[in-house]
Enzyme design. Sequence first.
Site, PDB file in Angstrom:
ATOM      1  CG  ASP A 246      -2.016  -1.064   1.093  1.00 42.97           C
ATOM      2  OD1 ASP A 246      -2.221  -1.573  -0.015  1.00 42.97           O
ATOM      3  OD2 ASP A 246      -2.655  -1.386   2.115  1.00 42.97           O
TER       4      ASP A 246
ATOM      5  CE1 TYR B 196      -9.849  -4.823   5.390  1.00 45.69           C
ATOM      6  CE2 TYR B 196      -9.182  -5.754   3.273  1.00 45.69           C
ATOM      7  CZ  TYR B 196      -9.685  -5.917   4.563  1.00 45.69           C
ATOM      8  OH  TYR B 196     -10.024  -7.169   5.009  1.00 45.69           O
TER       9      TYR B 196
END
Length: 361
Positions: free
Chosen positions: A14, A102
């Site tokens: 990420d 997410y």
Amino acid sequence: MDLNEEWYYRVFFDAGEYGYGQCAVPLEPLRDCPENAVFMDAYVADHNGTPVNMPNTFCIFERYAGDVMWRHTETAIPGKVIREVRPEVTLVVRMVSTVGNYDYINDWEFKQSGSIKVTVGLTGLLEVRGSMYTHTDQIKEEAYGTLLAENTLGANHDHFFTYHLDLDVDGDANSFVRSQLRTTPVADDLSPRKSYWRVVSETAKTESDARIKLGEAQGDLLVVNPNKRTDMGNAIGYRLIPGSAAASLLSDDDYPQIRGAFTEYNLWITPYNKSEKWAGGLFVDQSRGDDTLARWSLRDREIENTDIVLWYTLGFHHVPYQEDFPVMTTLSSGFELRPANFFESNPVLKVKPPQPDNRTD
């Protein structure tokens, strides 16, 4: 953990591939943050170097959740009951990063006692794929996840968050100390007791001494300044109090693990190096694992009484459950950095208790 042809390669970094900060989202007053929060914008550079405003990226607020900072009721004095209680009021700095499906809620909570509590909460949408199954009785082979709804499988997966903690405890000359608790038999009829535990402290000399998988032994993990002492002679320090810990379960030769080898241990100590900022390396996209924290640490450099960095990785092994679908309620973990002989005594002993508000409108 899904090995299907369309899924086996799905391993997301990420921070390195998407930009954890660039994926920060505006916070909603009264929803993401309480009424007393103050909001701050952030600025980032776009691909042309132009400053871009990101509104309401951070919120800062005082938190009182009914917790107790310290208390005691003294009943040993005849005819008297003495009671002192102080509420726990803390300062929280929050941001939320939404990376794909997410949402990650990141809190840094600063306590009056000098402790810093770090929490990350996972919420948002599970990564799911279509399936022929409508009931678990139909599953006769490895499904790599959980049947969450008809024709919908949630894949087993991991989350790892690595924190680069350059503590500089009362100066930049620090050491890492691991204090282990060891069961010791009582010898020579010294006591009717048969055993006790004692603290055995070991100062890490080089990087290999400080690679730790949590759960292997009980004890404290400290960063101390060996050159500064309290009046009692104890080294000034801070200790790391881990939350729930998880390390990678993948084999060392698995391609995702080669790139993410920093997840092999929960804790690493390295000497400070301004070029070693990101555990996955500077250029993560399509990387081959040759510029990671694990690779740097192979040099086994000296880390005693010098400027050191503590790298802490907290992890989640996420087995999906039906309650996680379609939107997952927040699952949190974290750690605390707590003073360890940093003060001469309890630093919040004289905090004034709150007084009742007797005002009327």
